[in-house]
Design a protein around this motif. Structure first.
Motif, mmCIF file in Angstrom:
data_model
loop_
_atom_site.group_PDB
_atom_site.id
_atom_site.type_symbol
_atom_site.label_atom_id
_atom_site.label_comp_id
_atom_site.label_asym_id
_atom_site.label_seq_id
_atom_site.Cartn_x
_atom_site.Cartn_y
_atom_site.Cartn_z
ATOM 1 N N TYR A 1 9.356 24.380 4.993
ATOM 2 C CA TYR A 1 8.808 23.306 4.843
ATOM 3 C C TYR A 1 7.551 24.519 5.906
ATOM 4 C CZ TYR A 1 4.757 20.161 4.133
ATOM 5 O OH TYR A 1 3.859 19.591 4.187
ATOM 6 N N PRO B 1 0.180 16.665 2.829
ATOM 7 C CA PRO B 1 -0.300 15.455 3.114
ATOM 8 C C PRO B 1 -1.265 15.882 4.386
ATOM 9 C CG PRO B 1 2.593 15.578 2.945
ATOM 10 C CD PRO B 1 1.404 16.748 3.167
ATOM 11 N N PHE C 1 0.279 3.798 5.430
ATOM 12 C CA PHE C 1 0.457 3.565 3.738
ATOM 13 C C PHE C 1 0.371 5.392 3.599
ATOM 14 C CE2 PHE C 1 -1.403 -0.127 5.241
ATOM 15 C CZ PHE C 1 -0.693 -1.016 5.235
ATOM 16 N N GLY C 2 2.175 5.285 3.177
ATOM 17 C CA GLY C 2 2.054 6.897 2.692
ATOM 18 C C GLY C 2 2.368 6.738 0.461
ATOM 19 N N GLU C 3 1.701 6.171 0.220
ATOM 20 C CA GLU C 3 2.031 6.159 -1.005
ATOM 21 C C GLU C 3 1.410 7.777 -1.345
ATOM 22 O OE1 GLU C 3 4.093 4.177 -3.270
ATOM 23 O OE2 GLU C 3 4.447 3.496 -0.739
ATOM 24 N N VAL C 4 1.855 7.851 -2.635
ATOM 25 C CA VAL C 4 1.324 9.746 -2.875
ATOM 26 C C VAL C 4 0.078 9.531 -3.529
ATOM 27 C CG1 VAL C 4 2.158 11.156 -4.756
ATOM 28 C CG2 VAL C 4 3.479 10.306 -3.659
ATOM 29 N N ARG D 1 -3.246 14.219 -1.357
ATOM 30 C CA ARG D 1 -2.801 13.117 -0.643
ATOM 31 C C ARG D 1 -3.062 12.583 0.281
ATOM 32 N NH1 ARG D 1 3.001 12.271 -0.494
ATOM 33 N NH2 ARG D 1 3.054 10.176 0.751
ATOM 34 N N ILE E 1 -2.222 10.367 4.048
ATOM 35 C CA ILE E 1 -1.427 9.027 4.287
ATOM 36 C C ILE E 1 -2.178 8.784 5.702
ATOM 37 C CG2 ILE E 1 0.457 8.716 5.773
ATOM 38 C CD1 ILE E 1 2.027 11.523 5.025
ATOM 39 N N VAL F 1 7.622 15.651 5.069
ATOM 40 C CA VAL F 1 7.009 14.421 3.812
ATOM 41 C C VAL F 1 7.233 15.557 2.592
ATOM 42 C CG1 VAL F 1 5.916 12.873 3.036
ATOM 43 C CG2 VAL F 1 6.622 12.816 5.547
ATOM 44 N N ASN G 1 5.389 14.747 -2.774
ATOM 45 C CA ASN G 1 4.844 14.195 -4.050
ATOM 46 C C ASN G 1 6.010 13.000 -3.810
ATOM 47 O OD1 ASN G 1 7.549 15.763 -3.800
ATOM 48 N ND2 ASN G 1 7.471 16.889 -6.338
ATOM 49 N N GLU G 2 6.022 12.860 -2.874
ATOM 50 C CA GLU G 2 6.658 11.836 -2.514
ATOM 51 C C GLU G 2 6.254 11.114 -1.705
ATOM 52 O OE1 GLU G 2 10.316 13.344 -0.051
ATOM 53 O OE2 GLU G 2 9.132 13.631 1.006
ATOM 54 N N SER G 3 6.260 9.730 -1.607
ATOM 55 C CA SER G 3 5.498 8.605 -0.457
ATOM 56 C C SER G 3 6.410 8.676 0.951
ATOM 57 C CB SER G 3 5.889 6.903 -0.609
ATOM 58 O OG SER G 3 7.320 6.528 -0.572
ATOM 59 N N VAL G 4 6.201 8.477 1.668
ATOM 60 C CA VAL G 4 6.677 8.666 3.014
ATOM 61 C C VAL G 4 8.026 7.518 3.224
ATOM 62 C CG1 VAL G 4 6.490 7.766 5.755
ATOM 63 C CG2 VAL G 4 4.216 8.782 4.338
ATOM 64 N N GLU G 5 7.988 6.515 2.328
ATOM 65 C CA GLU G 5 9.196 5.789 2.657
ATOM 66 C C GLU G 5 10.568 6.583 2.166
ATOM 67 O OE1 GLU G 5 9.754 1.706 2.509
ATOM 68 O OE2 GLU G 5 11.399 1.625 1.574
#
Lengths: 229, 229
Positions: free
Chosen positions: A3, A10, A80-83, A90, A92, B49, B52-56
């Motif tokens: 990374y 995000p 809240f971390g949904e894509v 993106r 968060i 993170v 393309n993925e949620s944080v969870e």
DNA sequence: ATACTTCGTGTAAGAGTGACACGAACAAAT
DNA sequence: ATTTGTTCGTGTCACTCTTACACGAAGTAT
């Protein structure tokens, strides 16, 4: 290195559910968005986190910029971390909830908010992004919190009567409380100092004024005292 | 637009405090970092993170990659957003805590971890970044949670005895509990199903085995049942 | 058989919770 | 001055819940 700075990352915003109390109903502070996306929609105040400020500092700054509120009880709520939660890409969001005293009501709306207004939690307009979800989580948290920690005082003026305090608890919890039991329990905690004044200007018998005893609170909390309802 | 793709933005990582129980002590799963910064130091598992993925999902993925753990109870803990918490630059970390059953113990360490190992919470090595703070918050949360929700079962095998359950509670809370009162309360919740088996292989009288009643739990939780201690 | 250890169980005292009603204080109107 | 209307402020009792506490029974090992 999986990374690096080359990769898209995000963005991070903060959002705050700000609660107030008008003496009868629990309120939430909303702003009308001036910018896309969701321009013209109501939303809870928030914005992007800058590089050189902590997340909490960002939440305080955005509150100040968008609503004029400066001194508040602020606590982190959930991230809240949904894509797909933000159409810009993106994003968060670290959500906070805040409790403001009537004397600290917002005086101005600025930045990317057209206006700021209080709404009773029982009658909220449709909200931008996933802010309805954030508000729901914040409400659940406040309801949970209030029954085992004395946060209610953050929503009242420095001097208040026991009836006012009880009305606040009833508004938050959504249930009626027995007057005598409420007074017994609250006074028994030793967190209230009776002032030598009474509430002026009412149409009827004036009530004793109290103030919250910050020092006693810190002391008791240190000793693991149980502040349950 | 106050914030665009031209500006440098904070990065987001996830970190997870993973708890386990060896029958006597509460444990935390740590990895030995393979990469800088803090190469060679112990840390809780975590990483960046992806877009393309949620944080969870990121938390689950990092757990899988670094420790081999796949099926866990995972709950968001807190987001650490201080400016200087990571020497690589501005990194915001969404922290989780996880509870794993003995049967799910880590089998592999890979990715940017040299090895993964359990440490009793009473004897942790120095940790990388601000992970000591994260662990402290996670411990406080677990202690708080366990006294009003039955999460302890996530740390035990599917079949367990009441003594084992009590030992777990004592390990988490750090206090001794009365045997008869503990059994009374736990059985009174109606969350345990007595099996027709007994614990084999002990040196002494075999104990009744129980399992957690997932269905009853969901039912009771829906009705607002109080699972306090 | 004996020794050793864990398992499994009941009760009683005290604390805390929850339900419940009425006289006192003050303001406003007459 | 009296009456009316409304909020203020208080105590008790039944019941439930919590907590402290000890010992015989069921196994294993020798």
């Amino acid at each position: 290195m999986p990374y690096t700075y080359e990769y898209p990352r995000p963005s991070v915003t903060v959002d705050a559910a700000v609660f107030g109390f008008d003496g009868a109903e629990l309120q939430i502070l909303l702003i009308e968005r001036a910018l896309e996306p969701f321009a013209g929609s109501w939303a809870i105040p928030g914005g992007f986190v800058d590089m050189n400020e902590s997340v909490e500092a960002a939440a305080l700054r955005e509150l100040q910029e968008e609503t004029g509120i400066s001194r508040v009880f602020l606590e982190q709520l959930y991230t809240f971390g949904e894509v797909l939660r933000d159409p810009r890409g993106r994003v968060i969001s670290v959500a906070y909830y805040a409790l403001v005293k009537p004397s600290e009501h917002p005086t101005s709306a600025a930045s990317d908010a057209r206006q700021a207004r209080w709404f009773p939690v029982s009658a909220l307009p449709p909200l931008a992004f996933d802010h309805e979800k954030i508000v729901a989580v914040a409400l659940a948290r406040l309801r949970g919190k209030v029954r085992y920690e004395p946060v209610g005082f953050e929503l009242l003026p420095p001097k208040f009567t026991l009836s006012e305090l009880q009305a606040l608890y009833e508004a938050i919890l959504g249930t009626a409380l027995d007057k005598r039991n409420f007074r017994k329990k609250i006074l028994g905690m030793g967190l209230l100092i009776a002032l030598s004044e009474r509430r002026q200007g009412g149409q009827h018998r004036p009530a004793q004024l109290f103030r919250f005893d910050q020092k006693a609170y810190k002391q008791l909390r240190k000793n693991g005292f149980n502040f349950e309802l």
